[in-house]
Scaffold this motif. Structure first.
Motif, PDB file in Angstrom:
ATOM      1  N   TYR A  11      36.971  58.860  51.779  1.00 22.57           N
ATOM      2  CA  TYR A  11      36.636  57.459  52.011  1.00 22.57           C
ATOM      3  C   TYR A  11      35.355  56.961  51.092  1.00 22.57           C
ATOM      4  N   PRO A  12      34.456  57.580  50.833  1.00 20.26           N
ATOM      5  CA  PRO A  12      33.381  56.972  49.819  1.00 20.26           C
ATOM      6  C   PRO A  12      34.231  56.437  48.537  1.00 20.26           C
ATOM      7  N   TYR A  13      35.170  57.199  48.043  1.00 18.92           N
ATOM      8  CA  TYR A  13      35.817  56.567  46.694  1.00 18.92           C
ATOM      9  C   TYR A  13      36.623  55.425  47.144  1.00 18.92           C
ATOM     10  N   TYR A  14      37.421  55.519  48.332  1.00 18.21           N
ATOM     11  CA  TYR A  14      38.080  54.310  48.784  1.00 18.21           C
ATOM     12  C   TYR A  14      37.115  52.971  48.832  1.00 18.21           C
ATOM     13  N   LEU A  15      35.970  53.154  49.334  1.00 16.23           N
ATOM     14  CA  LEU A  15      35.068  52.012  49.338  1.00 16.23           C
ATOM     15  C   LEU A  15      34.629  51.504  48.094  1.00 16.23           C
ATOM     16  N   GLY A  16      34.375  52.515  47.121  1.00 19.16           N
ATOM     17  CA  GLY A  16      34.081  52.252  45.522  1.00 19.16           C
ATOM     18  C   GLY A  16      35.219  51.478  44.843  1.00 19.16           C
ATOM     19  N   GLU A  17      36.542  51.639  45.250  1.00 19.29           N
ATOM     20  CA  GLU A  17      37.545  50.909  44.812  1.00 19.29           C
ATOM     21  C   GLU A  17      37.561  49.431  45.563  1.00 19.29           C
ATOM     22  N   HIS A  18      36.848  49.297  46.388  1.00 22.98           N
ATOM     23  CA  HIS A  18      36.903  47.879  47.259  1.00 22.98           C
ATOM     24  C   HIS A  18      35.524  47.188  47.130  1.00 22.98           C
ATOM     25  N   ARG A  19      35.059  47.119  46.169  1.00 22.22           N
ATOM     26  CA  ARG A  19      33.577  46.505  46.016  1.00 22.22           C
ATOM     27  C   ARG A  19      33.800  44.773  46.088  1.00 22.22           C
ATOM     28  N   ASN A  20      34.517  44.586  45.462  1.00 24.55           N
ATOM     29  CA  ASN A  20      34.833  43.015  45.428  1.00 24.55           C
ATOM     30  C   ASN A  20      35.149  42.572  46.610  1.00 24.55           C
ATOM     31  N   PRO A  21      34.235  41.459  47.088  1.00 25.20           N
ATOM     32  CA  PRO A  21      34.330  40.653  48.261  1.00 25.20           C
ATOM     33  C   PRO A  21      35.771  40.244  48.625  1.00 25.20           C
ATOM     34  N   VAL A  22      36.231  39.604  47.574  1.00 20.88           N
ATOM     35  CA  VAL A  22      37.711  38.893  47.906  1.00 20.88           C
ATOM     36  C   VAL A  22      38.790  39.925  47.944  1.00 20.88           C
ATOM     37  N   CYS A  23      38.719  40.943  47.195  1.00 12.70           N
ATOM     38  CA  CYS A  23      39.599  42.149  47.538  1.00 12.70           C
ATOM     39  C   CYS A  23      39.558  42.621  48.974  1.00 12.70           C
ATOM     40  N   ARG A  24      38.462  42.713  49.451  1.00 14.86           N
ATOM     41  CA  ARG A  24      38.188  43.240  51.000  1.00 14.86           C
ATOM     42  C   ARG A  24      38.660  42.138  51.793  1.00 14.86           C
ATOM     43  N   ARG A  25      38.588  41.021  51.746  1.00 11.12           N
ATOM     44  CA  ARG A  25      38.891  39.817  52.232  1.00 11.12           C
ATOM     45  C   ARG A  25      40.469  39.864  52.430  1.00 11.12           C
ATOM     46  N   LEU A  26      41.112  39.924  51.033  1.00 10.29           N
ATOM     47  CA  LEU A  26      42.694  39.934  51.262  1.00 10.29           C
ATOM     48  C   LEU A  26      43.168  41.281  51.915  1.00 10.29           C
ATOM     49  N   VAL A  63      47.279  42.325  45.501  1.00 10.62           N
ATOM     50  CA  VAL A  63      46.661  40.980  44.882  1.00 10.62           C
ATOM     51  C   VAL A  63      45.364  41.257  44.564  1.00 10.62           C
ATOM     52  N   GLY A  64      44.758  41.570  45.741  1.00 11.54           N
ATOM     53  CA  GLY A  64      43.335  41.899  45.642  1.00 11.54           C
ATOM     54  C   GLY A  64      42.954  42.858  44.460  1.00 11.54           C
ATOM     55  N   HIS A  65      43.562  43.771  44.422  1.00  5.32           N
ATOM     56  CA  HIS A  65      43.236  44.888  43.517  1.00  5.32           C
ATOM     57  C   HIS A  65      43.606  44.437  41.794  1.00  5.32           C
ATOM     58  N   PHE A  66      44.949  43.843  41.780  1.00  5.64           N
ATOM     59  CA  PHE A  66      45.234  43.456  40.399  1.00  5.64           C
ATOM     60  C   PHE A  66      44.291  42.277  39.969  1.00  5.64           C
ATOM     61  N   TRP A  91      38.563  48.356  61.033  1.00  7.78           N
ATOM     62  CA  TRP A  91      37.629  48.554  62.035  1.00  7.78           C
ATOM     63  C   TRP A  91      36.290  48.496  61.946  1.00  7.78           C
ATOM     64  N   GLN A  92      35.691  48.793  60.718  1.00  5.09           N
ATOM     65  CA  GLN A  92      34.362  48.743  60.493  1.00  5.09           C
ATOM     66  C   GLN A  92      33.848  47.354  60.252  1.00  5.09           C
ATOM     67  N   VAL A  93      34.907  46.485  59.419  1.00  2.00           N
ATOM     68  CA  VAL A  93      34.419  45.156  59.371  1.00  2.00           C
ATOM     69  C   VAL A  93      34.495  44.320  60.781  1.00  2.00           C
ATOM     70  N   LEU A  94      35.372  44.558  61.634  1.00  3.27           N
ATOM     71  CA  LEU A  94      35.310  44.316  62.922  1.00  3.27           C
ATOM     72  C   LEU A  94      34.291  44.594  63.779  1.00  3.27           C
ATOM     73  N   THR A  95      33.477  45.614  63.598  1.00  2.00           N
ATOM     74  CA  THR A  95      32.544  46.261  64.294  1.00  2.00           C
ATOM     75  C   THR A  95      31.228  45.688  63.493  1.00  2.00           C
ATOM     76  N   GLY A  96      31.205  45.271  62.286  1.00  2.00           N
ATOM     77  CA  GLY A  96      29.894  44.973  61.694  1.00  2.00           C
ATOM     78  C   GLY A  96      29.358  46.015  60.999  1.00  2.00           C
ATOM     79  N   GLU A  97      30.137  47.141  60.749  1.00  3.51           N
ATOM     80  CA  GLU A  97      29.516  48.266  60.057  1.00  3.51           C
ATOM     81  C   GLU A  97      29.875  48.117  58.721  1.00  3.51           C
ATOM     82  N   GLN A  98      30.942  47.261  58.175  1.00  3.18           N
ATOM     83  CA  GLN A  98      31.014  46.925  56.765  1.00  3.18           C
ATOM     84  C   GLN A  98      31.178  45.384  56.690  1.00  3.18           C
ATOM     85  N   LYS A  99      30.862  44.757  55.435  1.00  5.28           N
ATOM     86  CA  LYS A  99      30.898  43.557  55.134  1.00  5.28           C
ATOM     87  C   LYS A  99      32.380  42.993  54.506  1.00  5.28           C
ATOM     88  N   LEU A 100      32.550  41.854  54.754  1.00  2.00           N
ATOM     89  CA  LEU A 100      33.604  41.539  54.061  1.00  2.00           C
ATOM     90  C   LEU A 100      33.015  40.474  52.492  1.00  2.00           C
TER      91      LEU A 100
END
Length: 100
Positions: A11-26, A63-66, A91-100
């Motif tokens: 999971y920490p690796y996964y989060l590292g691959e999703h640093r860009n806010p647009v990617c997370r939002r997508l 699209v977010g990744h590429f 789930w973490q975005v819904l609960t506020g643990e992670q940000k978009l």
């Protein structure tokens, strides 16, 4: 062979691959559409809505990744852990643990 012994390790690796806010939002938008497609399939009793689920889920994420993250989706190397990561992040975005 996976270099991760567990999802907890991945999971920490996964989060590292999703640093860009647009990617997370997508990712979030695609996952929301997956849930809506499943709900529509159940309510309409029409399984064809389920065909939208992988298109929405993977389409938005890729699209977010590429285009924004500029990396290769983890789905290609770690499909199960990546899918799990999508829903944990959702789930973490819904609960506020992670940000978009």
């Amino acid at each position: 062979m996976s270099r991760f012994a567990s999802f907890r390790e991945f999971y920490p690796y996964y989060l590292g691959e999703h640093r860009n806010p647009v990617c997370r939002r997508l990712h979030f938008a695609g996952s929301t559409l997956v849930l809506l497609a499943v709900l529509l399939a159940l309510l309409a009793r029409d399984w064809r809505w389920l065909l939208l689920a992988p298109v929405a889920g993977y389409g938005f994420a890729w699209v977010g990744h590429f285009l924004f993250e500029r990396n290769r989706p983890a789905t290609f190397r770690h499909p199960l852990y990546s899918l799990m990561g999508d829903w944990v992040l959702y789930w973490q975005v819904l609960t506020g643990e992670q940000k978009l």
